[in-house]
Motif scaffolding. Structure first.
Motif, PDB file in Angstrom:
ATOM      1  N   GLY A  78       0.799  -1.211   0.000  1.00  0.00           N
ATOM      2  CA  GLY A  78       0.000   0.000   0.000  1.00  0.00           C
ATOM      3  C   GLY A  78       0.835   1.265   0.000  1.00  0.00           C
ATOM      4  N   LYS A  79       0.398   2.229   0.803  1.00  0.00           N
ATOM      5  CA  LYS A  79       1.075   3.526   0.831  1.00  0.00           C
ATOM      6  C   LYS A  79       2.526   3.413   1.280  1.00  0.00           C
ATOM      7  CE  LYS A  79       0.970   8.218   2.420  1.00  0.00           C
ATOM      8  NZ  LYS A  79       0.597   9.111   3.488  1.00  0.00           N
ATOM      9  N   GLY A 118      12.195  -4.028 -16.948  1.00  0.00           N
ATOM     10  CA  GLY A 118      11.056  -4.876 -16.598  1.00  0.00           C
ATOM     11  C   GLY A 118      10.871  -5.013 -15.099  1.00  0.00           C
ATOM     12  N   ARG A 119      11.965  -5.007 -14.374  1.00  0.00           N
ATOM     13  CA  ARG A 119      11.879  -5.085 -12.910  1.00  0.00           C
ATOM     14  C   ARG A 119      11.175  -3.861 -12.336  1.00  0.00           C
ATOM     15  NH1 ARG A 119      17.600  -5.997 -10.566  1.00  0.00           N
ATOM     16  NH2 ARG A 119      16.446  -5.943  -8.608  1.00  0.00           N
ATOM     17  N   HIS A 120      11.384  -2.713 -12.969  1.00  0.00           N
ATOM     18  CA  HIS A 120      10.722  -1.486 -12.501  1.00  0.00           C
ATOM     19  C   HIS A 120       9.207  -1.601 -12.677  1.00  0.00           C
ATOM     20  CE1 HIS A 120      14.307   0.986 -11.740  1.00  0.00           C
ATOM     21  NE2 HIS A 120      14.849   0.179 -12.634  1.00  0.00           N
ATOM     22  N   SER A 121       8.778  -2.122 -13.810  1.00  0.00           N
ATOM     23  CA  SER A 121       7.342  -2.331 -14.017  1.00  0.00           C
ATOM     24  C   SER A 121       6.787  -3.327 -13.009  1.00  0.00           C
ATOM     25  CB  SER A 121       7.079  -2.842 -15.437  1.00  0.00           C
ATOM     26  OG  SER A 121       7.361  -1.843 -16.373  1.00  0.00           O
ATOM     27  N   GLU A 122       7.539  -4.379 -12.753  1.00  0.00           N
ATOM     28  CA  GLU A 122       7.098  -5.378 -11.772  1.00  0.00           C
ATOM     29  C   GLU A 122       6.969  -4.763 -10.380  1.00  0.00           C
ATOM     30  OE1 GLU A 122       9.908  -8.606 -12.006  1.00  0.00           O
ATOM     31  OE2 GLU A 122       9.441  -8.951 -14.125  1.00  0.00           O
ATOM     32  N   LEU A 128       0.832  -1.769  -6.762  1.00  0.00           N
ATOM     33  CA  LEU A 128      -0.575  -1.632  -7.130  1.00  0.00           C
ATOM     34  C   LEU A 128      -1.430  -2.805  -6.662  1.00  0.00           C
ATOM     35  CD1 LEU A 128      -0.066  -0.086 -10.648  1.00  0.00           C
ATOM     36  CD2 LEU A 128      -0.734   1.074  -8.530  1.00  0.00           C
ATOM     37  N   ARG A 129      -0.822  -3.962  -6.453  1.00  0.00           N
ATOM     38  CA  ARG A 129      -1.591  -5.088  -5.904  1.00  0.00           C
ATOM     39  C   ARG A 129      -2.165  -4.738  -4.538  1.00  0.00           C
ATOM     40  NH1 ARG A 129       2.176  -8.135  -8.800  1.00  0.00           N
ATOM     41  NH2 ARG A 129       3.626  -8.366  -7.078  1.00  0.00           N
ATOM     42  N   THR A 139      -2.125  -0.731 -15.782  1.00  0.00           N
ATOM     43  CA  THR A 139      -1.220  -0.117 -16.758  1.00  0.00           C
ATOM     44  C   THR A 139      -1.305   1.403 -16.677  1.00  0.00           C
ATOM     45  OG1 THR A 139      -1.379  -2.013 -18.221  1.00  0.00           O
ATOM     46  CG2 THR A 139      -0.624   0.043 -19.214  1.00  0.00           C
ATOM     47  N   HIS A 140      -2.514   1.925 -16.574  1.00  0.00           N
ATOM     48  CA  HIS A 140      -2.670   3.379 -16.436  1.00  0.00           C
ATOM     49  C   HIS A 140      -1.985   3.860 -15.158  1.00  0.00           C
ATOM     50  CE1 HIS A 140      -5.422   3.206 -19.747  1.00  0.00           C
ATOM     51  NE2 HIS A 140      -6.355   2.567 -19.060  1.00  0.00           N
ATOM     52  N   ALA A 141      -2.156   3.106 -14.092  1.00  0.00           N
ATOM     53  CA  ALA A 141      -1.570   3.500 -12.803  1.00  0.00           C
ATOM     54  C   ALA A 141      -0.047   3.451 -12.836  1.00  0.00           C
ATOM     55  CB  ALA A 141      -2.122   2.614 -11.688  1.00  0.00           C
ATOM     56  N   VAL A 142       0.529   2.444 -13.503  1.00  0.00           N
ATOM     57  CA  VAL A 142       1.990   2.363 -13.645  1.00  0.00           C
ATOM     58  C   VAL A 142       2.490   3.614 -14.366  1.00  0.00           C
ATOM     59  CG1 VAL A 142       3.865   1.163 -14.849  1.00  0.00           C
ATOM     60  CG2 VAL A 142       2.199  -0.145 -13.525  1.00  0.00           C
ATOM     61  N   ARG A 143       1.809   3.983 -15.418  1.00  0.00           N
ATOM     62  CA  ARG A 143       2.205   5.175 -16.178  1.00  0.00           C
ATOM     63  C   ARG A 143       2.033   6.444 -15.351  1.00  0.00           C
ATOM     64  NH1 ARG A 143      -0.584   3.263 -21.878  1.00  0.00           N
ATOM     65  NH2 ARG A 143       1.005   1.690 -22.378  1.00  0.00           N
TER      66      ARG A 143
END
Length: 189
Positions: A78-79, A118-122, A128-129, A139-143
């Motif tokens: 979370g936060k 790719g690790r950064h996206s993970e 986000l989980r 995907t929107h939230a990652v961006r």
């Protein structure tokens, strides 16, 4: 023949140090050759050209950031996780401004696949989980997170927040609180 003592790793690390000193845009094979007091041709058995050198520095920066991020995220959700990763990026940018710029260098698809990108996206998706967002929204939230983190950090490094109150740290905390609230609200919908 390659000069004894020169290795790709040594050149890339020296290039990363040079980026932190003079700016990533100033890192070239010629500048690095001057640093080692060798001819530029001596570097070509390790890097093809200045662009290849910059790509390797970018890969190093992405790896360093990913390692720091993974350590900071361990056991958090979370936060807490959001704040931890955001602070990793901000602290890294302050400590290594040239490498931080390098981490945003445009890599070829092959270079990107071999990088820690790719690790950064993970890591972003792991954060986000904790917000229970639907897959399309992730995907929107990652961006969104990447844009806010990198945008704020870039403006701060350029001195954009140094001329007025409140203190940039206060605004940084406010921004992270707002992101947390936004993600929680979006998940509730």
């Amino acid at each position: 023949m390659a000069r004894i003592g020169l290795t790709t790793e040594r050149l890339v690390r020296a290039g990363a140090e040079l980026a932190d000193e003079v700016g990533f845009e100033q890192v070239t094979a010629s500048a690095l050759a001057r640093r080692f007091d060798v001819k530029v041709a001596s570097l070509y058995s390790h890097v093809r050209n200045s662009r290849d050198l910059q790509a390797k520095i970018a890969q190093l920066a992405l790896e360093e950031l990913a390692d720091r991020g993974a350590s900071a995220l361990a056991g958090r959700a979370g936060k807490d996780a959001l704040t931890a990763l955001a602070n990793v990026y901000r602290d890294y940018a302050r400590e290594h401004p040239g490498r931080y710029d390098a981490s945003r260098f445009r890599l070829t698809p092959q270079e990107a696949a071999a990088s820690a990108g790719g690790r950064h996206s993970e890591m972003m998706r792991a954060i986000l989980r904790g917000y229970d967002l639907a897959v399309p929204d992730q995907t929107h939230a990652v961006r969104l997170l990447g844009s806010v983190f990198h945008g704020y950090i870039s403006l701060e490094l350029a001195g954009g927040f140094s001329h007025s109150a409140p203190d940039p740290q206060e605004s940084w905390s406010w921004t992270l609180d707002a992101l947390d609230a936004l993600l929680r609200d979006r998940a509730a919908k």
